[in-house]
Structure formats: C-alpha cells, structure tokens
Design a protein around this motif. Structure first.
Motif, mmCIF file in Angstrom:
data_model
loop_
_atom_site.group_PDB
_atom_site.id
_atom_site.type_symbol
_atom_site.label_atom_id
_atom_site.label_comp_id
_atom_site.label_asym_id
_atom_site.label_seq_id
_atom_site.Cartn_x
_atom_site.Cartn_y
_atom_site.Cartn_z
ATOM 1 N N ASP A 51 0.836 -1.207 0.000
ATOM 2 C CA ASP A 51 0.000 0.000 0.000
ATOM 3 C C ASP A 51 0.867 1.253 0.000
ATOM 4 N N ILE A 52 0.370 2.279 -0.678
ATOM 5 C CA ILE A 52 1.029 3.585 -0.743
ATOM 6 C C ILE A 52 0.034 4.636 -0.276
ATOM 7 N N LEU A 53 0.477 5.527 0.597
ATOM 8 C CA LEU A 53 -0.363 6.651 1.021
ATOM 9 C C LEU A 53 0.417 7.941 0.842
ATOM 10 N N GLU A 54 -0.175 8.869 0.090
ATOM 11 C CA GLU A 54 0.394 10.200 -0.088
ATOM 12 C C GLU A 54 -0.329 11.144 0.867
ATOM 13 N N VAL A 55 0.447 11.888 1.651
ATOM 14 C CA VAL A 55 -0.106 12.836 2.627
ATOM 15 C C VAL A 55 0.325 14.236 2.199
ATOM 16 N N PRO A 56 -0.629 15.049 1.711
ATOM 17 C CA PRO A 56 -0.280 16.396 1.255
ATOM 18 C C PRO A 56 0.300 17.266 2.380
ATOM 19 N N ALA A 57 1.190 18.172 2.008
ATOM 20 C CA ALA A 57 1.788 19.117 2.969
ATOM 21 C C ALA A 57 0.691 19.795 3.770
ATOM 22 N N GLY A 58 0.927 19.937 5.074
ATOM 23 C CA GLY A 58 -0.010 20.635 5.943
ATOM 24 C C GLY A 58 -1.172 19.803 6.447
ATOM 25 N N THR A 59 -1.302 18.555 6.004
ATOM 26 C CA THR A 59 -2.395 17.687 6.448
ATOM 27 C C THR A 59 -2.108 17.190 7.859
ATOM 28 N N LYS A 60 -2.984 17.519 8.782
ATOM 29 C CA LYS A 60 -2.824 17.068 10.162
ATOM 30 C C LYS A 60 -3.163 15.577 10.218
ATOM 31 N N HIS A 61 -2.232 14.774 10.788
ATOM 32 C CA HIS A 61 -2.426 13.326 10.831
ATOM 33 C C HIS A 61 -1.668 12.698 11.990
ATOM 34 N N TRP A 62 -1.999 11.444 12.281
ATOM 35 C CA TRP A 62 -1.318 10.635 13.289
ATOM 36 C C TRP A 62 -1.016 9.281 12.662
ATOM 37 N N ALA A 63 -0.157 8.499 13.297
ATOM 38 C CA ALA A 63 0.178 7.168 12.788
ATOM 39 C C ALA A 63 0.481 6.228 13.949
ATOM 40 N N LYS A 64 0.160 4.953 13.752
ATOM 41 C CA LYS A 64 0.481 3.954 14.778
ATOM 42 C C LYS A 64 0.660 2.595 14.118
ATOM 43 N N THR A 65 1.352 1.712 14.822
ATOM 44 C CA THR A 65 1.498 0.329 14.388
ATOM 45 C C THR A 65 1.368 -0.581 15.605
ATOM 46 N N GLU A 66 0.622 -1.667 15.409
ATOM 47 C CA GLU A 66 0.471 -2.634 16.488
ATOM 48 C C GLU A 66 1.461 -3.781 16.346
ATOM 49 N N GLU A 67 1.753 -4.178 15.102
ATOM 50 C CA GLU A 67 2.619 -5.336 14.873
ATOM 51 C C GLU A 67 4.028 -4.966 14.417
ATOM 52 N N GLY A 68 4.282 -3.708 14.152
ATOM 53 C CA GLY A 68 5.564 -3.289 13.600
ATOM 54 C C GLY A 68 5.437 -3.107 12.097
ATOM 55 N N VAL A 69 6.293 -2.276 11.541
ATOM 56 C CA VAL A 69 6.189 -1.953 10.118
ATOM 57 C C VAL A 69 7.536 -1.478 9.584
ATOM 58 N N LYS A 70 7.753 -1.738 8.297
ATOM 59 C CA LYS A 70 8.922 -1.237 7.583
ATOM 60 C C LYS A 70 8.375 -0.557 6.336
ATOM 61 N N TYR A 71 8.804 0.693 6.095
ATOM 62 C CA TYR A 71 8.245 1.416 4.964
ATOM 63 C C TYR A 71 9.258 2.351 4.318
ATOM 64 N N LEU A 72 8.971 2.692 3.068
ATOM 65 C CA LEU A 72 9.771 3.609 2.292
ATOM 66 C C LEU A 72 9.122 4.977 2.383
ATOM 67 N N CYS A 73 9.915 5.983 2.722
ATOM 68 C CA CYS A 73 9.428 7.366 2.883
ATOM 69 C C CYS A 73 10.031 8.240 1.796
ATOM 70 N N GLY A 74 9.310 9.294 1.462
ATOM 71 C CA GLY A 74 9.830 10.282 0.523
ATOM 72 C C GLY A 74 9.087 11.590 0.676
ATOM 73 N N SER A 75 9.659 12.640 0.117
ATOM 74 C CA SER A 75 9.075 13.985 0.176
ATOM 75 C C SER A 75 8.969 14.567 -1.224
ATOM 76 N N LYS A 76 7.981 15.446 -1.403
ATOM 77 C CA LYS A 76 7.812 16.135 -2.671
ATOM 78 C C LYS A 76 7.707 17.619 -2.369
ATOM 79 N N ARG A 77 8.645 18.394 -2.902
ATOM 80 C CA ARG A 77 8.655 19.832 -2.666
ATOM 81 C C ARG A 77 7.830 20.543 -3.729
ATOM 82 N N HIS A 78 7.141 21.582 -3.307
ATOM 83 C CA HIS A 78 6.412 22.424 -4.248
ATOM 84 C C HIS A 78 7.293 23.608 -4.605
ATOM 85 N N ILE A 79 7.540 23.794 -5.884
ATOM 86 C CA ILE A 79 8.412 24.874 -6.327
ATOM 87 C C ILE A 79 7.572 25.956 -6.978
#
Length: 91
Positions: free
Chosen positions: A63-91
């Motif tokens: 699964d992939i989730l994109e979170v737009p800049a400024g979006t208020k959010h929280w995150a949690k894991t019950e079993e553990g997780v490994k994920y790839l992170c990245g950022s996208k700058r607005h120019i």
C-alpha cells in the motif's frame, strides 16, 4: 515481498525524492502532526494505521499513502512496520 528498487522507482516516478527506509516497532505511535512537504509512505512489511481528520487508512505491504503538505495526521502500528518514505517539494 516488495522489491525495494521497484518501490523506489515507483515513488520517483510520482515525483518524490529524499527516499529512505524507516522501521517502527510494535506499539509505536506518532501523535497529531503535519509536514511542510508532501510525504509518502510505501509499506514494505507489516502494517500501520494513519489517520487524518477525514479518514483512517489501514495500510499493509504494497500500500502507498500520499499525505499532502499541511495535512494534520497521526500514525500507529500494532505489529511493527517497515516502509519507504519520501518527500515532494512544491516549487
């Protein structure tokens, strides 16, 4: 099993950079926060839940989730997780 090189290519094709792999232990919780850039999470192993004011996302490997800049959010894991992170700058 998710191929890390294919995952990175997919995120680069979506315009993300500064890619890195992150891992959270079972029970990890990130309270409400925002990011100054668009952020993406590509789940490689395990699962996590990310919530916004409007929706709660239950993410598993592939699964992939994109979170737009400024979006208020929280995150949690019950079993553990490994994920790839990245950022996208607005120019």
């Amino acid at each position: 099993m998710i191929d890390i090189n294919e995952a990175k290519k997919k995120l680069i094709d979506l315009g993300y950079s500064d890619l890195y792999v992150w891992q959270d232990s079972p029970g990890t919780y990130y309270d409400w926060h925002t990011h100054s850039e668009d952020e993406v999470r590509y789940i490689l192993e395990g699962s996590m839940v990310i919530g916004t004011k409007d929706k709660v996302y239950h993410l598993r490997a592939g699964d992939i989730l994109e979170v737009p800049a400024g979006t208020k959010h929280w995150a949690k894991t019950e079993e553990g997780v490994k994920y790839l992170c990245g950022s996208k700058r607005h120019i």
